[in-house]
Write a protein that holds these residues in place. Structure first.
Motif, PDB file in Angstrom:
ATOM      1  N   GLU A 143      51.310  30.761  43.189  1.00 56.79           N
ATOM      2  CA  GLU A 143      51.084  29.815  42.096  1.00 56.79           C
ATOM      3  C   GLU A 143      50.756  30.502  40.772  1.00 56.79           C
ATOM      4  OE1 GLU A 143      47.958  27.446  43.674  1.00 56.79           O
ATOM      5  OE2 GLU A 143      49.246  26.472  45.177  1.00 56.79           O
ATOM      6  N   ALA A 144      50.509  31.804  40.787  1.00 52.89           N
ATOM      7  CA  ALA A 144      50.141  32.523  39.564  1.00 52.89           C
ATOM      8  C   ALA A 144      51.312  32.551  38.587  1.00 52.89           C
ATOM      9  CB  ALA A 144      49.703  33.944  39.914  1.00 52.89           C
ATOM     10  N   PRO A 145      51.041  32.582  37.280  1.00 50.45           N
ATOM     11  CA  PRO A 145      52.132  32.528  36.287  1.00 50.45           C
ATOM     12  C   PRO A 145      52.938  33.821  36.147  1.00 50.45           C
ATOM     13  CG  PRO A 145      49.990  32.654  35.192  1.00 50.45           C
ATOM     14  CD  PRO A 145      49.709  32.460  36.648  1.00 50.45           C
ATOM     15  N   TRP A 146      52.360  34.973  36.446  1.00 54.86           N
ATOM     16  CA  TRP A 146      53.035  36.273  36.397  1.00 54.86           C
ATOM     17  C   TRP A 146      53.763  36.533  35.078  1.00 54.86           C
ATOM     18  CZ3 TRP A 146      50.809  39.009  39.794  1.00 54.86           C
ATOM     19  CH2 TRP A 146      50.496  38.499  41.052  1.00 54.86           C
ATOM     20  N   PRO A 147      53.036  36.573  33.973  1.00 52.13           N
ATOM     21  CA  PRO A 147      53.694  36.896  32.694  1.00 52.13           C
ATOM     22  C   PRO A 147      54.283  38.305  32.667  1.00 52.13           C
ATOM     23  CG  PRO A 147      51.299  36.899  32.445  1.00 52.13           C
ATOM     24  CD  PRO A 147      51.581  36.327  33.803  1.00 52.13           C
ATOM     25  N   GLY A 148      53.728  39.207  33.496  1.00 56.60           N
ATOM     26  CA  GLY A 148      54.251  40.573  33.567  1.00 56.60           C
ATOM     27  C   GLY A 148      55.336  40.741  34.612  1.00 56.60           C
ATOM     28  N   ASN A 149      55.707  39.629  35.278  1.00 55.90           N
ATOM     29  CA  ASN A 149      56.819  39.602  36.234  1.00 55.90           C
ATOM     30  C   ASN A 149      56.631  40.556  37.415  1.00 55.90           C
ATOM     31  OD1 ASN A 149      58.647  37.586  34.948  1.00 55.90           O
ATOM     32  ND2 ASN A 149      58.400  38.984  33.228  1.00 55.90           N
ATOM     33  N   VAL A 150      57.723  41.135  37.918  1.00 54.51           N
ATOM     34  CA  VAL A 150      57.662  41.924  39.157  1.00 54.51           C
ATOM     35  C   VAL A 150      56.780  43.151  38.984  1.00 54.51           C
ATOM     36  CG1 VAL A 150      59.022  43.204  40.862  1.00 54.51           C
ATOM     37  CG2 VAL A 150      59.952  41.117  39.859  1.00 54.51           C
ATOM     38  N   ARG A 151      56.787  43.747  37.800  1.00 55.23           N
ATOM     39  CA  ARG A 151      55.937  44.922  37.574  1.00 55.23           C
ATOM     40  C   ARG A 151      54.464  44.565  37.761  1.00 55.23           C
ATOM     41  NH1 ARG A 151      57.101  46.324  32.318  1.00 55.23           N
ATOM     42  NH2 ARG A 151      58.871  47.572  32.991  1.00 55.23           N
ATOM     43  N   GLU A 152      54.048  43.404  37.237  1.00 55.58           N
ATOM     44  CA  GLU A 152      52.655  42.971  37.385  1.00 55.58           C
ATOM     45  C   GLU A 152      52.332  42.690  38.850  1.00 55.58           C
ATOM     46  OE1 GLU A 152      49.594  39.428  35.931  1.00 55.58           O
ATOM     47  OE2 GLU A 152      51.693  39.380  35.306  1.00 55.58           O
ATOM     48  N   LEU A 153      53.276  42.065  39.567  1.00 61.72           N
ATOM     49  CA  LEU A 153      53.068  41.790  40.981  1.00 61.72           C
ATOM     50  C   LEU A 153      52.918  43.099  41.766  1.00 61.72           C
ATOM     51  CD1 LEU A 153      52.971  39.800  43.369  1.00 61.72           C
ATOM     52  CD2 LEU A 153      55.477  39.915  43.453  1.00 61.72           C
ATOM     53  N   GLU A 154      53.699  44.099  41.410  1.00 66.04           N
ATOM     54  CA  GLU A 154      53.586  45.389  42.104  1.00 66.04           C
ATOM     55  C   GLU A 154      52.219  46.028  41.860  1.00 66.04           C
ATOM     56  OE1 GLU A 154      55.810  49.710  42.651  1.00 66.04           O
ATOM     57  OE2 GLU A 154      56.620  48.267  41.216  1.00 66.04           O
ATOM     58  N   HIS A 155      51.771  46.038  40.613  1.00 66.93           N
ATOM     59  CA  HIS A 155      50.463  46.617  40.305  1.00 66.93           C
ATOM     60  C   HIS A 155      49.338  45.863  41.012  1.00 66.93           C
ATOM     61  CE1 HIS A 155      52.201  48.387  36.310  1.00 66.93           C
ATOM     62  NE2 HIS A 155      52.668  48.974  37.393  1.00 66.93           N
ATOM     63  N   THR A 156      49.464  44.538  41.076  1.00 67.02           N
ATOM     64  CA  THR A 156      48.461  43.724  41.769  1.00 67.02           C
ATOM     65  C   THR A 156      48.433  44.064  43.264  1.00 67.02           C
ATOM     66  OG1 THR A 156      48.730  41.924  40.174  1.00 67.02           O
ATOM     67  CG2 THR A 156      47.737  41.361  42.299  1.00 67.02           C
ATOM     68  N   SER A 157      49.606  44.232  43.867  1.00 71.39           N
ATOM     69  CA  SER A 157      49.697  44.581  45.288  1.00 71.39           C
ATOM     70  C   SER A 157      49.104  45.961  45.547  1.00 71.39           C
ATOM     71  CB  SER A 157      51.156  44.547  45.746  1.00 71.39           C
ATOM     72  OG  SER A 157      51.727  43.272  45.542  1.00 71.39           O
ATOM     73  N   GLU A 158      49.388  46.915  44.646  1.00 72.45           N
ATOM     74  CA  GLU A 158      48.860  48.271  44.810  1.00 72.45           C
ATOM     75  C   GLU A 158      47.335  48.260  44.762  1.00 72.45           C
ATOM     76  OE1 GLU A 158      49.122  52.680  42.640  1.00 72.45           O
ATOM     77  OE2 GLU A 158      50.046  50.916  41.699  1.00 72.45           O
ATOM     78  N   ARG A 159      46.789  47.536  43.778  1.00 72.31           N
ATOM     79  CA  ARG A 159      45.331  47.463  43.665  1.00 72.31           C
ATOM     80  C   ARG A 159      44.710  46.808  44.895  1.00 72.31           C
ATOM     81  NH1 ARG A 159      44.278  45.385  37.425  1.00 72.31           N
ATOM     82  NH2 ARG A 159      44.839  47.322  36.384  1.00 72.31           N
ATOM     83  N   ALA A 160      45.346  45.768  45.385  1.00 70.52           N
ATOM     84  CA  ALA A 160      44.814  45.058  46.558  1.00 70.52           C
ATOM     85  C   ALA A 160      44.756  45.978  47.774  1.00 70.52           C
ATOM     86  CB  ALA A 160      45.675  43.833  46.860  1.00 70.52           C
ATOM     87  N   VAL A 161      45.779  46.788  47.957  1.00 69.63           N
ATOM     88  CA  VAL A 161      45.788  47.741  49.078  1.00 69.63           C
ATOM     89  C   VAL A 161      44.665  48.764  48.924  1.00 69.63           C
ATOM     90  CG1 VAL A 161      47.109  49.639  50.121  1.00 69.63           C
ATOM     91  CG2 VAL A 161      48.230  47.455  49.646  1.00 69.63           C
ATOM     92  N   LEU A 162      44.495  49.296  47.709  1.00 70.91           N
ATOM     93  CA  LEU A 162      43.488  50.333  47.473  1.00 70.91           C
ATOM     94  C   LEU A 162      42.064  49.804  47.599  1.00 70.91           C
ATOM     95  CD1 LEU A 162      45.135  52.118  44.400  1.00 70.91           C
ATOM     96  CD2 LEU A 162      45.012  52.966  46.741  1.00 70.91           C
ATOM     97  N   LEU A 163      41.855  48.515  47.236  1.00 71.66           N
ATOM     98  CA  LEU A 163      40.493  47.958  47.228  1.00 71.66           C
ATOM     99  C   LEU A 163      40.148  47.174  48.492  1.00 71.66           C
ATOM    100  CD1 LEU A 163      40.343  46.720  43.507  1.00 71.66           C
ATOM    101  CD2 LEU A 163      39.366  48.807  44.472  1.00 71.66           C
ATOM    102  N   SER A 164      41.028  47.209  49.499  1.00 71.44           N
ATOM    103  CA  SER A 164      40.757  46.526  50.778  1.00 71.44           C
ATOM    104  C   SER A 164      40.701  47.571  51.895  1.00 71.44           C
ATOM    105  CB  SER A 164      41.854  45.492  51.076  1.00 71.44           C
ATOM    106  OG  SER A 164      41.903  44.508  50.081  1.00 71.44           O
ATOM    107  N   PRO A 165      39.501  48.021  52.265  1.00 71.18           N
ATOM    108  CA  PRO A 165      39.397  49.093  53.258  1.00 71.18           C
ATOM    109  C   PRO A 165      39.746  48.662  54.683  1.00 71.18           C
ATOM    110  CG  PRO A 165      37.214  48.321  52.616  1.00 71.18           C
ATOM    111  CD  PRO A 165      38.187  47.643  51.722  1.00 71.18           C
ATOM    112  N   GLY A 166      39.655  47.370  54.977  1.00 80.99           N
ATOM    113  CA  GLY A 166      39.896  46.883  56.332  1.00 80.99           C
ATOM    114  C   GLY A 166      41.359  46.573  56.600  1.00 80.99           C
ATOM    115  N   PRO A 167      41.627  45.911  57.738  1.00 77.18           N
ATOM    116  CA  PRO A 167      43.008  45.606  58.118  1.00 77.18           C
ATOM    117  C   PRO A 167      43.604  44.419  57.370  1.00 77.18           C
ATOM    118  CG  PRO A 167      41.490  44.769  59.769  1.00 77.18           C
ATOM    119  CD  PRO A 167      40.656  45.519  58.776  1.00 77.18           C
TER     120      PRO A 167
END
Length: 473
Positions: free
Chosen positions: A356-380
């Motif tokens: 539902e997010a607007p993603w003004p930065g498009n696929v590049r923003e989604l990629e950066h968001t995914s990368e951060r989520a992986v790095l900041l989630s130590p569990g499974p």
């Protein structure tokens, strides 16, 4: 007006033999480089690549066979021929069993030299094409590097498929982060030019004073500091594809020169009086509305129509939301693998939030968001707090405390990212090409981050940065 051609390295300790080969092969249109020893040849190959190696079997110091073995270890696909006297024909035959394309006996017959060189280079090109076809057949997807099954992407990829085989100029139009360079590379890889260079230039990062020499090259003495001839990117891309990103940022004063090259297929290096014929397919890209730029007289109308022979519009992520789960899965797999972590799960509530997010930065923003989520989630499992978005108004129920937490997380992540950029630049001596490679991100993304964190001004005080031009042979 000779076009750039295939390059041949001739290695022989006899000056007369070198002069003969150089004279004959240059007249045939090849670029010829000569070396009097194997050691000199290896030094030349460290600085430049060639399409064919011709080496005498008997050389002072390291012999021809050892030279070939050393070169094969570094460049397995390089074609090579051997020169031999009558007493060493057996050795030449043995070398052919190791992969030499052919051999010539001394004294060399000029007509035979021409025929064998032509045949060897044709066979080398054919071998590369067969290897490419094998990879293409093995692939389950026509464009495996592009993720998406939406109608919008399906329509775009069908257009790419239809125009890939032509030489027509293509204009890619779309918002920042929609994947314009990815589509440009897909066009190149699906074209008959696939085995030739793909050269990319971000026009928005090159100062106007450097743009002409960067694209067209220069000759020795053209200006202060021009100590040797330098090929421009247009010539480097000969018989391949030149990708001009952010074409809308090119100054009006330079647009006439660009139009002339597109019309005539010739370039003139800075400081030269000679023109060079180039066979280069041009793919341009912009996030601007060039028709509006034309109306505002910031972009030439004739250049626009020359570039937009085939215009392609890349859809923003908000028009292909059904691709978001596939893209998230792709990026999470990529970054879990890169950080040596097991594949993490994404809760359905978080997926809905991302959908539902607007993603003004498009696929590049989604990629950066995914990368951060992986790095900041130590569990499974990906944690809710790790999904930090650049737009706070995601959920009507978001409380003030949530907004404050997101703001604080942004500040923390920005500080960490800024420091990573600084450290990469320190380790590479302020070379942003090498620094981007060290961080595993594209050079255009790296440059955008430098601008975002105001690091360009800081770096320019200590050392100059090289131009951000990008090349993939």
């Amino acid at each position: 007006m000779m076009p750039p051609s295939e390059k041949i390295l001739v290695v022989d300790d006899e000056a007369n033999m070198l002069a003969l080969c150089e004279s004959v092969l240059r007249k045939e249109g090849y670029v010829v480089v000569c070396a009097a020893s194997a050691e000199e040849a290896l030094a030349l190959l460290e600085k430049d690549s060639v399409d064919l190696l011709i080496a005498d079997l008997r050389l002072p110091g390291m012999d021809g066979l050892e030279l070939v073995q050393r070169v094969k270890a570094q460049q397995p696909g390089l074609a090579y021929l051997l020169l031999t006297g009558h007493g060493t024909i057996q050795s030449a035959v043995a070398a052919m069993k190791e992969g030499a394309a052919d051999y010539l006996t001394k004294p060399v017959d000029v007509d035979e030299l021409k025929v064998v060189v032509k045949k060897t280079l044709e066979m080398s090109r054919l071998t590369r094409e067969v290897q490419h076809l094998r990879l293409q057949v093995a692939s389950e997807h026509e464009f495996p590097e592009i993720v998406g099954r939406s109608k919008a992407m399906g329509a775009l990829l069908r257009q790419v498929q239809l125009i890939a085989g032509s030489d027509s100029t293509v204009l890619l139009q779309g918002e920042s982060g929609t994947g314009k360079e990815l589509i440009a590379r897909a066009l190149h890889r699906s074209s008959p030019r696939r085995d030739r260079p793909f050269i990319a230039l971000d026009c928005g990062t090159i100062p106007e004073t450097l743009l002409e020499s960067e694209l067209f090259g220069y000759v020795k003495g053209a200006f202060t500091g021009a100590s040797a001839n330098k090929k421009g990117l247009w010539e480097e891309a000969h018989s391949g594809t030149l990708f001009l990103d952010e074409i809308g940022d090119i100054p009006v004063s330079f647009q006439a020169k660009l139009l002339r090259v597109l019309q005539e297929g010739e370039i003139r290096p800075v400081g030269s009086t000679k023109r060079i014929t180039v066979d280069t397919r041009v793919v341009a890209a912009t996030n601007k509305d060039l028709k509006s730029e034309v109306r505002a007289q910031r972009f030439r109308e004739d250049l626009y129509y020359r570039l937009a022979v085939v215009p392609l519009r890349l859809p923003p992520l908000r028009e292909r939301r059904e691709d978001i789960p596939l893209l998230i899965d792709h990026f999470m797999t990529k970054y879990c693998t890169r950080t040596h972590q097991a594949r993490k799960q994404l809760p359905s509530a978080l997926l809905r939030r991302l959908m539902e997010a607007p993603w003004p930065g498009n696929v590049r923003e989604l990629e950066h968001t995914s990368e951060r989520a992986v790095l900041l989630s130590p569990g499974p499992e990906i944690e809710r707090e790790s999904v930090v978005l650049d737009h706070v108004a995601l959920d009507p129920a978001t409380r003030t405390s949530d907004v404050q937490a997101i703001t604080e997380a942004h500040a923390l992540l920005d500080n960490v990212e800024r420091e990573k950029l600084r450290q990469a630049l320190v380790r590479t001596g302020n070379n942003r090409v090498h620094a981007a490679k060290l961080l595993g991100i594209s050079r255009s993304t790296f440059y955008e981050k430098l601008k975002r964190y105001h690091l360009l001004e800081e770096i320019s005080e200590s050392a100059p940065l090289p131009p951000c031009s990008r090349g993939v042979p």
